[in-house]
Design an enzyme around this catalytic site. Structure first.
Site, short mmCIF file in Angstrom:
data_model
loop_
_atom_site.label_atom_id
_atom_site.label_comp_id
_atom_site.label_asym_id
_atom_site.label_seq_id
_atom_site.Cartn_x
_atom_site.Cartn_y
_atom_site.Cartn_z
N GLU A 121 38.02 -9.90 -6.17
CA GLU A 121 37.26 -8.83 -6.82
C GLU A 121 37.43 -7.51 -6.09
OE1 GLU A 121 35.81 -8.83 -9.67
OE2 GLU A 121 34.29 -10.38 -9.90
N GLU A 141 35.74 -20.18 -8.55
CA GLU A 141 34.37 -20.24 -9.05
C GLU A 141 34.13 -21.36 -10.07
OE1 GLU A 141 34.79 -16.14 -7.36
OE2 GLU A 141 36.06 -17.56 -8.42
#
Length: 264
Positions: A121, A141
């Site tokens: 990110e 994730e």
């Protein structure tokens, strides 16, 4: 003599320094492979706000202390949280990524080693990324039963590769990331400081308004259709003509012996 060395718990999670118009934001939890915790989220947001408010900052570098860039979220911290606290911490992460992405000046992620989850990110929130050959990128994730890193990565590498990474835990090597467009350059560890310094100096010596307007046009234009993107560039051209000493810039460019071309 008094020992003033800070323990890992006392050291700031994020360091910020400026030198000659180049700001460096350092993820500073090497003992945790720079895993993103609440303190780091808050530190990133503060550092980005400080850079954004400083008219002398021309370029921002984002680096990690130690052998890893950022090994993802701090799961040890998360185990101590209830659902409301986890959601609040996740929101602080989003605020931190947004603050980096919204910086008006160019930003460079310097990725050495692992960049997982939150590390991806942060890399994607920067304008460009330079990596060492041992860098690796992955988004675990979904395999952990949670959700994250579903937006910026897909816009950069495409939704199919982003899904492959998310669904299977696939890791991109530095070469894979370069091919996919997540990384823009690969440089050996013993040469990366010189490469980054050269990139930053090249940006820092350029007219800052032109750099900021170019970044704004690309970022906004990519979300618009062709006509909207052209209108965005025309607005930037008008702003540049009214606000900057563009004639001096052209004169300096001509003195380099490259007087022909260079602008649309």
């Amino acid at each position: 003599m008094t020992d003033t060395t800070l323990s890992a718990a006392e050291a700031p999670a994020v360091l910020y320094a400026v030198d000659a118009g180049i700001a460096t934001i350092t993820l500073n939890r090497p003992e945790s492979r720079n895993a993103l915790n609440l303190a780091m989220c808050e530190g990133l947001q503060r550092a980005a706000a400080t850079a954004a408010a400083d008219p002398d900052v021309r370029v921002v570098l984002v680096r990690g202390a130690g052998p890893a860039f950022c090994a993802g979220a701090d799961l040890k911290e998360r185990k101590t949280m209830d659902e409301a606290q986890v959601l609040a911490r996740r929101m602080r992460g989003f605020f931190a990524y947004d603050a980096l992405e919204a910086l008006p000046m160019p930003t460079i992620a310097v990725v050495e080693g692992a960049a997982a989850g939150s590390g991806v990110e942060i890399t994607a929130a920067c304008d460009v990324a330079i990596a060492t050959p041992d860098a690796a990128f992955w988004t675990p994730e979904a395999q952990w039963g949670t959700v994250g890193a579903t937006q910026r990565l897909a816009r950069i590498v495409g939704k199919r590769l982003a899904k492959d990474m998310m669904f299977t835990g696939r890791r991109l090597t530095a070469a894979d990331a370069l091919e996919a467009g997540l990384v823009t350059r690969i440089v050996a560890r013993d040469g990366i400081d010189a490469e980054v310094a050269g990139m930053a100096a090249s940006i820092a010596k350029a007219p800052p308004l032109g750099m900021r307007l170019a970044k704004r046009c690309i970022d906004r234009g990519i979300e618009l259709g062709p006509r909207g993107a052209l209108a965005e560039e025309l607005l930037a051209i008008e702003e540049n003509l009214s606000r900057s000493d563009w004639r001096s810039g052209i004169s300096g460019f001509s003195r380099t012996g490259q007087s022909q071309g260079g602008e649309a």
